[in-house]
Scaffold this motif. Sequence first.
Motif, PDB file in Angstrom:
ATOM      1  N   THR A  89     -34.450  54.484  -7.250  1.00 42.31           N
ATOM      2  CA  THR A  89     -34.597  56.002  -6.182  1.00 42.31           C
ATOM      3  C   THR A  89     -35.869  56.384  -5.736  1.00 42.31           C
ATOM      4  O   THR A  89     -36.007  56.186  -4.546  1.00 42.31           O
ATOM      5  CB  THR A  89     -34.692  57.129  -6.653  1.00 42.31           C
ATOM      6  OG1 THR A  89     -33.024  57.253  -7.666  1.00 42.31           O
ATOM      7  CG2 THR A  89     -34.509  58.544  -6.264  1.00 42.31           C
ATOM      8  N   TRP A  90     -37.029  54.858  -6.754  1.00 49.62           N
ATOM      9  CA  TRP A  90     -38.346  55.258  -5.852  1.00 49.62           C
ATOM     10  C   TRP A  90     -39.064  54.442  -6.081  1.00 49.62           C
ATOM     11  O   TRP A  90     -39.742  53.239  -7.530  1.00 49.62           O
ATOM     12  CB  TRP A  90     -39.167  56.189  -7.030  1.00 49.62           C
ATOM     13  CG  TRP A  90     -39.072  57.734  -7.038  1.00 49.62           C
ATOM     14  CD1 TRP A  90     -37.816  58.436  -8.088  1.00 49.62           C
ATOM     15  CD2 TRP A  90     -38.439  58.875  -6.100  1.00 49.62           C
ATOM     16  NE1 TRP A  90     -37.933  59.661  -8.028  1.00 49.62           N
ATOM     17  CE2 TRP A  90     -37.948  59.127  -6.167  1.00 49.62           C
ATOM     18  CE3 TRP A  90     -39.132  58.331  -4.410  1.00 49.62           C
ATOM     19  CZ2 TRP A  90     -38.157  60.987  -5.326  1.00 49.62           C
ATOM     20  CZ3 TRP A  90     -39.259  59.326  -3.793  1.00 49.62           C
ATOM     21  CH2 TRP A  90     -38.209  60.842  -4.576  1.00 49.62           C
ATOM     22  N   PRO A  91     -38.647  53.094  -5.865  1.00 50.27           N
ATOM     23  CA  PRO A  91     -38.723  51.672  -6.175  1.00 50.27           C
ATOM     24  C   PRO A  91     -40.146  51.474  -5.573  1.00 50.27           C
ATOM     25  O   PRO A  91     -40.794  50.136  -6.706  1.00 50.27           O
ATOM     26  CB  PRO A  91     -37.844  51.201  -4.640  1.00 50.27           C
ATOM     27  CG  PRO A  91     -37.109  51.849  -3.939  1.00 50.27           C
ATOM     28  CD  PRO A  91     -37.150  52.750  -4.305  1.00 50.27           C
ATOM     29  N   PRO A  92     -41.029  51.648  -4.577  1.00 54.62           N
ATOM     30  CA  PRO A  92     -42.784  51.343  -5.110  1.00 54.62           C
ATOM     31  C   PRO A  92     -43.339  51.663  -6.446  1.00 54.62           C
ATOM     32  O   PRO A  92     -44.164  51.721  -6.547  1.00 54.62           O
ATOM     33  CB  PRO A  92     -43.387  52.422  -3.474  1.00 54.62           C
ATOM     34  CG  PRO A  92     -41.932  53.252  -2.793  1.00 54.62           C
ATOM     35  CD  PRO A  92     -40.633  53.218  -4.247  1.00 54.62           C
ATOM     36  N   GLN A  93     -42.421  53.104  -7.157  1.00 52.49           N
ATOM     37  CA  GLN A  93     -43.645  53.399  -8.181  1.00 52.49           C
ATOM     38  C   GLN A  93     -42.751  52.281  -9.204  1.00 52.49           C
ATOM     39  O   GLN A  93     -43.612  52.619 -10.343  1.00 52.49           O
ATOM     40  CB  GLN A  93     -42.816  55.277  -8.688  1.00 52.49           C
ATOM     41  CG  GLN A  93     -43.277  55.679  -7.386  1.00 52.49           C
ATOM     42  CD  GLN A  93     -44.901  56.129  -7.325  1.00 52.49           C
ATOM     43  OE1 GLN A  93     -45.028  55.669  -8.631  1.00 52.49           O
ATOM     44  NE2 GLN A  93     -45.252  56.121  -6.075  1.00 52.49           N
ATOM     45  N   MET A  94     -41.707  51.643  -8.941  1.00 49.13           N
ATOM     46  CA  MET A  94     -41.300  50.868 -10.368  1.00 49.13           C
ATOM     47  C   MET A  94     -42.122  49.416 -10.385  1.00 49.13           C
ATOM     48  O   MET A  94     -41.817  48.416  -9.821  1.00 49.13           O
ATOM     49  CB  MET A  94     -39.671  50.005  -9.666  1.00 49.13           C
ATOM     50  CG  MET A  94     -38.893  51.422  -9.830  1.00 49.13           C
ATOM     51  SD  MET A  94     -39.009  52.429 -11.316  1.00 49.13           S
ATOM     52  CE  MET A  94     -38.433  51.385 -12.509  1.00 49.13           C
TER      53      MET A  94
END
Length: 312
Positions: free
Chosen positions: A117-122
């Motif tokens: 859901t939040w790829p930039p945070q992964m």
Amino acid sequence: MPASPPPPPGYYVPAVLFFDENEELDVPNIKAHVLRLAQGGVTGILVQGSNGEAQHLSHEERKQAIALTRQTLDENGFQNVLVIAGTGAQSTRETKKLCVDAKEAGASHALVLTPSTWPPQMTVENVLRFHREVADGSPIPTMIYNFPVVTAGQDLDSDILSTLAEHPNIVGTKLSCGNIGKLQRLTTRFPSSEFAVYAGRSDAFLHGLNAGSAGTIAALVNLVPKLHGKLYKLFQEGKHLEAMVLQGKLGQGDWAASKVGGIGGIKAVISRNFGYGTPSVRGPLKAVNLDNFADNKYYRTLLELIEMEKAL
């Protein structure tokens, strides 16, 4: 050595899940499919892989599908066939809960997608933390499911996977990225008895075996399990030329299966050619009508493989 062993080498199937016309679990046809796959010699069945519509199921339905698969195998003398459960979710907390559910329902291992859901945070740090925390909280061994298509393009590299492989409860990976170089980097570092690496596609089955993989977990096995068993046997017997010819056919079939309508298409092909199930899927997926496929070259490719399957 890991605290628990990885799944044994072989060929596994991310089984499709059949629904009735009201989109409810179709128990008789789910059981029919599980039984045909077991009779086809599969080493194990992955419930709620990407072909199992896990994201369309409630927690109760996910648990029911796992238990039904295990029950069907046991009732028909296939106690040795493993059940692996896809337990990926968007939070660490829910993923750990699904691993507990999987254990209670009879799965021996969990296959875990990276949250998307939040790829930039992964970041690498968060990916490592997620999989480690899930493995810490899981009552069964976990495996890393690397499938960029369904994880917003996240493609875990061999450095990340090697780091995760050092965790005592992370025992393998399914590489649906199809990267043979990555697969071989892992197999040259870890024996399959400690960290099992599986090709996630039929078009990489033999190439993965040649690179030291533990086998495959591939969608096309839903259609032709015996053909995958034949290729695996040819490889084990050292009949490399025969194996390569069959690998070529499975590679064409893998591509064809991706062109007949996704999960709905695979269900429709099974329903038409093996006499059970319907093409029903849960929205937003779309059911496929094979009556429109009379002149479809991809469907003809699959029919050729099915004819070979039925001759075995």
